[in-house]
Motif scaffolding. Sequence first.
Motif, PDB file in Angstrom:
ATOM      1  N   LEU A 276      24.234  -3.887 119.110  1.00 57.36           N
ATOM      2  CA  LEU A 276      24.991  -5.136 119.186  1.00 57.36           C
ATOM      3  C   LEU A 276      26.279  -4.889 119.956  1.00 57.36           C
ATOM      4  N   GLN A 277      26.886  -5.969 120.439  1.00 60.27           N
ATOM      5  CA  GLN A 277      28.051  -5.812 121.302  1.00 60.27           C
ATOM      6  C   GLN A 277      29.387  -5.854 120.580  1.00 60.27           C
ATOM      7  N   GLY A 278      29.437  -6.359 119.352  1.00 58.34           N
ATOM      8  CA  GLY A 278      30.738  -6.446 118.722  1.00 58.34           C
ATOM      9  C   GLY A 278      30.707  -6.928 117.292  1.00 58.34           C
ATOM     10  N   ILE A 279      31.906  -7.042 116.721  1.00 58.75           N
ATOM     11  CA  ILE A 279      32.109  -7.427 115.325  1.00 58.75           C
ATOM     12  C   ILE A 279      33.044  -8.631 115.278  1.00 58.75           C
ATOM     13  N   VAL A 280      32.733  -9.578 114.394  1.00 58.70           N
ATOM     14  CA  VAL A 280      33.661 -10.662 114.055  1.00 58.70           C
ATOM     15  C   VAL A 280      34.077 -10.425 112.606  1.00 58.70           C
ATOM     16  N   SER A 281      35.331 -10.050 112.403  1.00 59.24           N
ATOM     17  CA  SER A 281      35.812  -9.661 111.073  1.00 59.24           C
ATOM     18  C   SER A 281      36.803 -10.672 110.517  1.00 59.24           C
ATOM     19  N   GLU A 282      36.820 -10.805 109.209  1.00 52.69           N
ATOM     20  CA  GLU A 282      37.870 -11.573 108.539  1.00 52.69           C
ATOM     21  C   GLU A 282      39.204 -10.909 108.879  1.00 52.69           C
ATOM     22  N   VAL A 283      40.193 -11.708 109.255  1.00 51.06           N
ATOM     23  CA  VAL A 283      41.427 -11.179 109.826  1.00 51.06           C
ATOM     24  C   VAL A 283      42.218 -10.311 108.848  1.00 51.06           C
ATOM     25  N   ARG A 284      42.199 -10.627 107.561  1.00 54.89           N
ATOM     26  CA  ARG A 284      43.006  -9.857 106.612  1.00 54.89           C
ATOM     27  C   ARG A 284      42.579  -8.406 106.553  1.00 54.89           C
ATOM     28  N   VAL A 285      41.286  -8.167 106.765  1.00 56.36           N
ATOM     29  CA  VAL A 285      40.786  -6.790 106.758  1.00 56.36           C
ATOM     30  C   VAL A 285      41.432  -5.985 107.882  1.00 56.36           C
ATOM     31  N   ILE A 286      41.610  -6.616 109.030  1.00 57.37           N
ATOM     32  CA  ILE A 286      42.203  -5.943 110.181  1.00 57.37           C
ATOM     33  C   ILE A 286      43.710  -5.772 109.999  1.00 57.37           C
ATOM     34  N   ILE A 287      44.367  -6.786 109.466  1.00 58.31           N
ATOM     35  CA  ILE A 287      45.816  -6.708 109.258  1.00 58.31           C
ATOM     36  C   ILE A 287      46.147  -5.606 108.251  1.00 58.31           C
ATOM     37  N   ARG A 288      45.337  -5.475 107.202  1.00 60.37           N
ATOM     38  CA  ARG A 288      45.585  -4.460 106.179  1.00 60.37           C
ATOM     39  C   ARG A 288      45.211  -3.058 106.642  1.00 60.37           C
ATOM     40  N   ASN A 289      44.317  -2.991 107.627  1.00 60.62           N
ATOM     41  CA  ASN A 289      43.813  -1.695 108.062  1.00 60.62           C
ATOM     42  C   ASN A 289      43.727  -1.657 109.582  1.00 60.62           C
ATOM     43  N   PRO A 290      44.879  -1.609 110.269  1.00 64.07           N
ATOM     44  CA  PRO A 290      44.867  -1.637 111.734  1.00 64.07           C
ATOM     45  C   PRO A 290      44.129  -0.459 112.357  1.00 64.07           C
ATOM     46  N   GLY A 291      44.011   0.645 111.624  1.00 62.79           N
ATOM     47  CA  GLY A 291      43.276   1.786 112.145  1.00 62.79           C
ATOM     48  C   GLY A 291      41.827   1.461 112.436  1.00 62.79           C
ATOM     49  N   ALA A 292      41.313   0.399 111.800  1.00 62.73           N
ATOM     50  CA  ALA A 292      39.928  -0.011 112.048  1.00 62.73           C
ATOM     51  C   ALA A 292      39.737  -0.452 113.496  1.00 62.73           C
ATOM     52  N   VAL A 293      40.798  -0.992 114.104  1.00 61.89           N
ATOM     53  CA  VAL A 293      40.695  -1.406 115.503  1.00 61.89           C
ATOM     54  C   VAL A 293      40.361  -0.203 116.380  1.00 61.89           C
ATOM     55  N   THR A 294      41.018   0.921 116.102  1.00 63.99           N
ATOM     56  CA  THR A 294      40.759   2.142 116.864  1.00 63.99           C
ATOM     57  C   THR A 294      39.317   2.602 116.688  1.00 63.99           C
ATOM     58  N   ARG A 295      38.828   2.572 115.450  1.00 62.81           N
ATOM     59  CA  ARG A 295      37.455   3.016 115.197  1.00 62.81           C
ATOM     60  C   ARG A 295      36.446   2.113 115.912  1.00 62.81           C
ATOM     61  N   ILE A 296      36.730   0.813 115.918  1.00 70.53           N
ATOM     62  CA  ILE A 296      35.831  -0.121 116.592  1.00 70.53           C
ATOM     63  C   ILE A 296      35.856   0.109 118.101  1.00 70.53           C
ATOM     64  N   LYS A 297      37.057   0.337 118.655  1.00 73.98           N
ATOM     65  CA  LYS A 297      37.174   0.602 120.086  1.00 73.98           C
ATOM     66  C   LYS A 297      36.473   1.903 120.459  1.00 73.98           C
ATOM     67  N   GLU A 298      36.643   2.920 119.639  1.00 74.87           N
ATOM     68  CA  GLU A 298      36.002   4.207 119.926  1.00 74.87           C
ATOM     69  C   GLU A 298      34.484   4.091 119.887  1.00 74.87           C
ATOM     70  N   SER A 299      33.993   3.108 119.147  1.00 74.22           N
ATOM     71  CA  SER A 299      32.553   2.854 119.087  1.00 74.22           C
ATOM     72  C   SER A 299      32.089   1.970 120.240  1.00 74.22           C
ATOM     73  N   LYS A 300      33.018   1.650 121.148  1.00 75.03           N
ATOM     74  CA  LYS A 300      32.741   0.814 122.329  1.00 75.03           C
ATOM     75  C   LYS A 300      32.225  -0.573 121.932  1.00 75.03           C
ATOM     76  N   LEU A 301      32.818  -1.108 120.873  1.00 79.05           N
ATOM     77  CA  LEU A 301      32.485  -2.445 120.405  1.00 79.05           C
ATOM     78  C   LEU A 301      33.672  -3.366 120.622  1.00 79.05           C
ATOM     79  N   CYS A 302      33.399  -4.654 120.795  1.00 77.13           N
ATOM     80  CA  CYS A 302      34.452  -5.659 120.897  1.00 77.13           C
ATOM     81  C   CYS A 302      34.770  -6.192 119.500  1.00 77.13           C
ATOM     82  N   LEU A 303      35.967  -6.724 119.345  1.00 70.65           N
ATOM     83  CA  LEU A 303      36.413  -7.215 118.037  1.00 70.65           C
ATOM     84  C   LEU A 303      37.055  -8.586 118.159  1.00 70.65           C
ATOM     85  N   ILE A 304      36.537  -9.524 117.368  1.00 73.26           N
ATOM     86  CA  ILE A 304      37.091 -10.869 117.221  1.00 73.26           C
ATOM     87  C   ILE A 304      37.358 -11.072 115.734  1.00 73.26           C
ATOM     88  N   THR A 305      38.342 -11.874 115.382  1.00 74.20           N
ATOM     89  CA  THR A 305      38.623 -12.131 113.969  1.00 74.20           C
ATOM     90  C   THR A 305      38.549 -13.625 113.655  1.00 74.20           C
TER      91      THR A 305
END
Length: 388
Positions: A276-305
Amino acid sequence: MALKAVHVADVPNLDQVPENSTLALCSTRFFKGVNDDGDDEVKFGYNLPKFMVIGHRGSGMNILQSCDPRMKSIQENSILSFNAASKFPIDFIEFDVQVTKDDCPVIFHDNFILTEDEGAIVERRVTDLTLAEFLCYGPQKEPGNVGKNLLRKTKDGRIFEWRVQNDDPLCTLQEAFKKVEHSIGFNIELKFDDHMVYTKEELTHVLQAIMKEVNEYANDRPIIFSSFQPDAALLIRNLQNTYPVFFLTNGGSEIYMDTRRNSLEQAIRVCLTGSLQGIVSEVRVIIRNPGAVTRIKESKLCLITYGQLNNVPEVACMQHLMGVEGVIVDLVKEITEAISDYIKPAKDYDEDSLFVEEAEKQETTKPQSTQHELSLLLLKISPELIQS
């Protein structure tokens, strides 16, 4: 706008923001995939914006119990709402697609549709209705016809009359393709009941009905598929390789029997396993855990909230700095204006100007201010959100 209280611990630390966060407005890598021959292919014929604003159910979902009139302005998931959203500088509209008993893809969010008959509440599953039965609810297209009174049940069981300032008839996916401004992309959420177990055959039947409409009417309109149902997301990816597929997740804020739905780590695993090309995540999960953005990017995935917190302008701008590629919002006007004011290209200049070198220097050095800009945004966000 009413804001929910947020704990101080929910606000990210600056050292958790990806080092390679940039203020670039466009990205040629967005939505690249691999075709059956193993060659790189770009999913769309143009470069998508680096940071997308996506209209939730068009111009925003309806919260009938809300005191905010903006949440009851236009009937959600309607042609009127989609075209109203298209008047603003958005990239996509998001809407929910289900398939009726007679195999017609319709646009409706809730699993059940409600009306009142002789004082009794009548509740029917959308997918158990024929198209004709579905379209009998709410305002009608034909002058003089009166549809069934439309009601809505909230998560806590309360029932409200579905009354908005600007009403519009229910619609089909085919109508959306034909009647919505063609430049607007469609984020098609493949809607399934969280509490039902589906066989592969059942999912395939539904997805093929949707793909039939897409193949016939999409033309060159940008399309993103997304779903909370992991098997549906994987199947739609296998059924076609033209459009990107994103896996929707609330990141564990609710727990499901299917463990693939219960964390961002599981969501990443689903995407990598199924290409799959990316993840659509509930925004609070990303705000509470910004390090997840790095993990998603390192996996070459796109991220929308998605989520109501995206209706706070500073939160949307902060995600741009964090490296998130897009936000799904209800307050389309307010957020597009805020993003436009905040994310501005360097001052226009003539290519023959003596100031070209300096302008280019400003463009290349602007990302270095990310940490400072983020800290300023946090100062604006924190006092407002921590208050009840």
